[in-house]
Enzyme design. Structure first.
Site, PDB file in Angstrom:
ATOM      1  N   ASP A 352     -81.664  45.834  -9.779  1.00  0.00           N
ATOM      2  CA  ASP A 352     -82.881  46.635  -9.816  1.00  0.00           C
ATOM      3  C   ASP A 352     -82.506  48.033  -9.318  1.00  0.00           C
ATOM      4  O   ASP A 352     -81.562  48.176  -8.534  1.00  0.00           O
ATOM      5  CB  ASP A 352     -83.928  45.983  -8.905  1.00  0.00           C
ATOM      6  CG  ASP A 352     -85.099  46.893  -8.633  1.00  0.00           C
ATOM      7  OD1 ASP A 352     -85.703  47.374  -9.599  1.00  0.00           O
ATOM      8  OD2 ASP A 352     -85.394  47.135  -7.445  1.00  0.00           O
ATOM      9  N   ASP A 546     -85.216  43.728  -4.721  1.00  0.00           N
ATOM     10  CA  ASP A 546     -85.909  43.715  -3.431  1.00  0.00           C
ATOM     11  C   ASP A 546     -87.426  43.655  -3.546  1.00  0.00           C
ATOM     12  O   ASP A 546     -88.119  43.528  -2.553  1.00  0.00           O
ATOM     13  CB  ASP A 546     -85.526  44.946  -2.613  1.00  0.00           C
ATOM     14  CG  ASP A 546     -86.110  46.230  -3.202  1.00  0.00           C
ATOM     15  OD1 ASP A 546     -86.324  46.273  -4.439  1.00  0.00           O
ATOM     16  OD2 ASP A 546     -86.358  47.169  -2.433  1.00  0.00           O
ATOM     17  N   ASP A 550     -89.163  41.685  -8.807  1.00  0.00           N
ATOM     18  CA  ASP A 550     -87.807  41.188  -9.051  1.00  0.00           C
ATOM     19  C   ASP A 550     -87.720  39.670  -8.894  1.00  0.00           C
ATOM     20  O   ASP A 550     -86.730  39.065  -9.306  1.00  0.00           O
ATOM     21  CB  ASP A 550     -86.810  41.830  -8.069  1.00  0.00           C
ATOM     22  CG  ASP A 550     -86.725  43.340  -8.241  1.00  0.00           C
ATOM     23  OD1 ASP A 550     -86.744  43.789  -9.400  1.00  0.00           O
ATOM     24  OD2 ASP A 550     -86.648  44.043  -7.227  1.00  0.00           O
TER      25      ASP A 550
END
Length: 651
Positions: A352, A546, A550
């Site tokens: 991410d 995080d 996600d």
């Protein structure tokens, strides 16, 4: 900016629902307590006495050797027969263990009158067994030394300003506690008075103390520096960051590697095979090798010892625990050895962007003016306008300029759809998005276009409707992420950045970081689909993230990796937690994983080679019980020590 939820810290619950379920039981350890160890040394003294008396009073010394077997081997015999019985009843089939082999070998040796060899066999096997447990225990202690840091008392502030010592478990959210210099922070909270530096190494592995002041978060188990602070409790003691770390530690010790599990499953089958061969070897001895029946029985006992898989059983567990404990001290927490072992097999890893590869908040990258000589005045005006706004971009600009300017009071108006305006010395200053200004000089337009192509957000500074400068901001990639990506690429692991940002912004960040592929304009619900595609293309895939958005991708990945400063949900479903948001620690975990797999295979090959050599020497008549025991259990110690090397950091 992609969707990103940044909670304070995390509240991890022990449940871990994962599409790729790993349930690797660790049933190898036995906690015998102190009594067997004491009895072992009683047996050792009896053995020494037996050796001294052997030439003088042979029969009496045999009695001492028999007592050695009883005292030093009582737990070996108990586990040999007791555990075999219980496991066989539970499985509804014969499930023998290594201890049964050793017990039968000792009994057989005594039936032949070789009491001294039987005693030596039990002594060395029991001693090696205790050393193996100590080795595993050392690794566990390395991990669970955290428990010694668990705070138990707090100085609770009373209404009259005095303090009262109370149990941390009795603290409630909203209570206020005083933390003296050098004392342990009792629980998670927020500083309401005082300034200090706090050692947070127990939480994130970071050795440098962190400056803290009013409004900053503090965490239970960390150590206060020279200042005195008052902290308002924000979490129940069972929900603190440190409590959740301990939960992860317990999980990691209960869930070991696939190799360890396969060895454990293989052990009873192997032992059954050895027991099946034993009578065949004894019967075949006089006919095939021309041994006497007594020699044949003796060779069968040596075979029993030589073929025992003691070293094989110790090949993976101490090594895996050592690797987990080493990384735990550095702030990388694995929810099981399976994930550490599998990390080295990654073929691709997806990241991410926001908060993982980047800081998760904008920073000023460029500040340019049409007339550079006016920079001190313009910076001062911009700073004093922006400090009256709570917009994230304003916060970044204030942070960038705070050490370069003088504070002054300005009357600032926040015009909706336009931006900030203020009149200074009769001139109207504006800080706005580019579309607000009708006329912009070619120089500024060119710079704005260039910076926008780099994925930066650009705002103009205007004076009396004329653009006099610009500020460019960006969620800047962090240096640790760049190094981590470089490392993974050097290991032929494909790197991908998945982001909800526009393609232009994503590619700009991707170029800076050096990732192999950028997938932009991705909706949160599409991330898990991207992981499926990566798995189909490359094989074993890891996902690092995080945020709440996600979580589905972390579940879908073969190894889900959450950043320690991320959300509760991401950390809950992940397999690995990287504290302090430092991706360099993930690179270190990958290196440890490769070392772990290498050491485990070294141990397996070495242990089986020793078994093969001893069996061959036995059939050649070149090995006896004493030699077999010493070499066999010596190989077990070599395997254990080799695994403990993972506690040492490799340079």
């Amino acid at each position: 900016m992609e969707e990103h939820v940044n909670c304070q810290k995390y509240e991890h619950t022990p449940e871990h629902t994962h599409e790729h379920t790993h349930n690797h039981e660790h049933a190898h350890g036995h906690n015998h307590g102190q009594s067997p160890v004491v009895l072992f040394f009683v047996g050792l003294l009896l053995f020494i006495a037996g050796l001294l008396l052997h030439r003088v009073i042979g029969e009496f010394s045999n009695g001492l050797f028999f007592l050695v077997v009883v005292f030093s081997g009582y737990h070996v015999i108990g586990e040999g027969f007791g555990d075999t019985y219980r496991a066989s009843v539970a499985a509804k089939k014969f499930v023998p263990n290594i201890h049964l082999l050793m017990t039968l070998a000792a009994v057989g040796a005594m039936l032949l009158g070789n009491f001294e060899e039987a005693a030596l066999l039990i002594l060395i096997f029991a001693g090696a067994h205790f050393l193996e447990e100590y080795a595993e225990g050392k690794s566990r202690r390395e991990i669970t030394n955290l428990l010694n840091l668990n705070p138990t008392e707090a100085q609770l502030l009373q209404a009259d300003g005095t303090t009262k010592t109370v149990s941390v478990a009795k603290l409630s959210i909203g209570d206020r506690v005083k933390v003296l210099n050098g004392a342990q922070v009792p629980t998670d909270g927020k500083i309401i008075s005082g300034t200090t530096a706090i050692d947070e190494s127990s939480i994130n592995g970071e050795s440098m103390p962190k400056e803290k002041t009013v409004g900053d978060e503090v965490f239970g188990s960390t150590i206060n520096g020279s200042g005195v602070i008052t902290v308002e409790v924000t979490k129940d003691s069972s929900d603190t960051v440190f409590a959740k770390i301990l939960q992860l530690v317990n999980q990691s010790q209960a869930n070991l590697s696939p190799t360890a599990s396969k060895i454990k499953q293989f052990e009873p089958r192997y032992v059954s095979f050895v027991l099946l061969l034993l009578p065949l070897i004894i019967i075949a001895g006089p006919f095939v090798f021309q041994w006497t029946w007594e020699d044949s029985f003796y060779r069968g006992l040596v075979f029993l010892i030589s073929a025992s898989p003691c070293a094989l059983a110790a090949s993976a567990v101490p090594a895996t625990l050592s690797g987990i404990s080493n990384l735990a001290k550095k702030g990388v927490l694995f929810k099981g050895g399976a994930f550490l072992a599998n990390l080295a097999d990654l073929k691709a890893i997806a990241f991410d962007k926001t908060g993982t590869l980047t800081a998760g908040k904008p920073s000023v990258t460029d500040f340019e003016l049409v007339v550079p000589d006016a920079e001190p005045l313009v910076k001062e005006i911009v700073y004093n306008m922006e400090r009256q706004s709570n917009h994230p971009l304003a916060t970044a600009i204030v942070q960038y300029l705070k050490d370069q300017v003088t504070v002054r009071e300005l009357l600032v108006e926040n015009v909706i759809g336009v931006g900030l305006e203020a009149t200074v010395d009769g001139n109207l200053y504006q800080i706005s998005k580019p579309s607000v200004f009708q006329t912009v000089c070619e120089e500024m337009q060119t710079k704005q276009q260039r910076l926008a192509n780099e994925g930066k957000t650009v705002i103009y500074i205007g004076c009396n409707q004329q653009v006099i400068g610009l500020i460019a901001l960006m969620d800047v990639p962090n240096e640790q992420a760049k190094q981590a990506i470089s490392y993974f690429r050097s290991q032929n692991v494909r790197t991908t950045m998945i982001t909800g940002d526009a393609q232009l912004t994503g590619e700009a960040v991707g170029r800076t970081l050096g990732v192999d592929q950028v997938i932009a304009n991705v909706l949160p619900e599409e991330k898990s689909k991207m992981i499926d595609e990566q798995k189909a293309t490359y094989g074993i895939v890891g996902m690092v993230g995080d945020g709440v958005n996600d979580a589905p991708a972390l579940v879908k990945a073969d190894i889900g990796i959450a950043m320690g400063d991320g959300t509760d949900v991401a950390i809950d479903v992940a397999d690995v937690v990287v504290m302090n948001n430092d991706l360099e620690k993930l690179s270190e975990a990958y290196r440890v994983s490769k070392r772990l797999n290498k050491i485990v295979w070294q141990n397996i090959i070495f242990s089986m080679a020793v078994v093969g050599i001893l069996v061959v020497l036995n059939f050649m008549g070149l090995a006896n019980i004493t030699f077999g025991v010493i070499v066999h259990e010596g190989s077990t110690l070599v395997v254990i020590v080799n695994g403990l090397r993972l506690l040492i950091n490799q340079k």
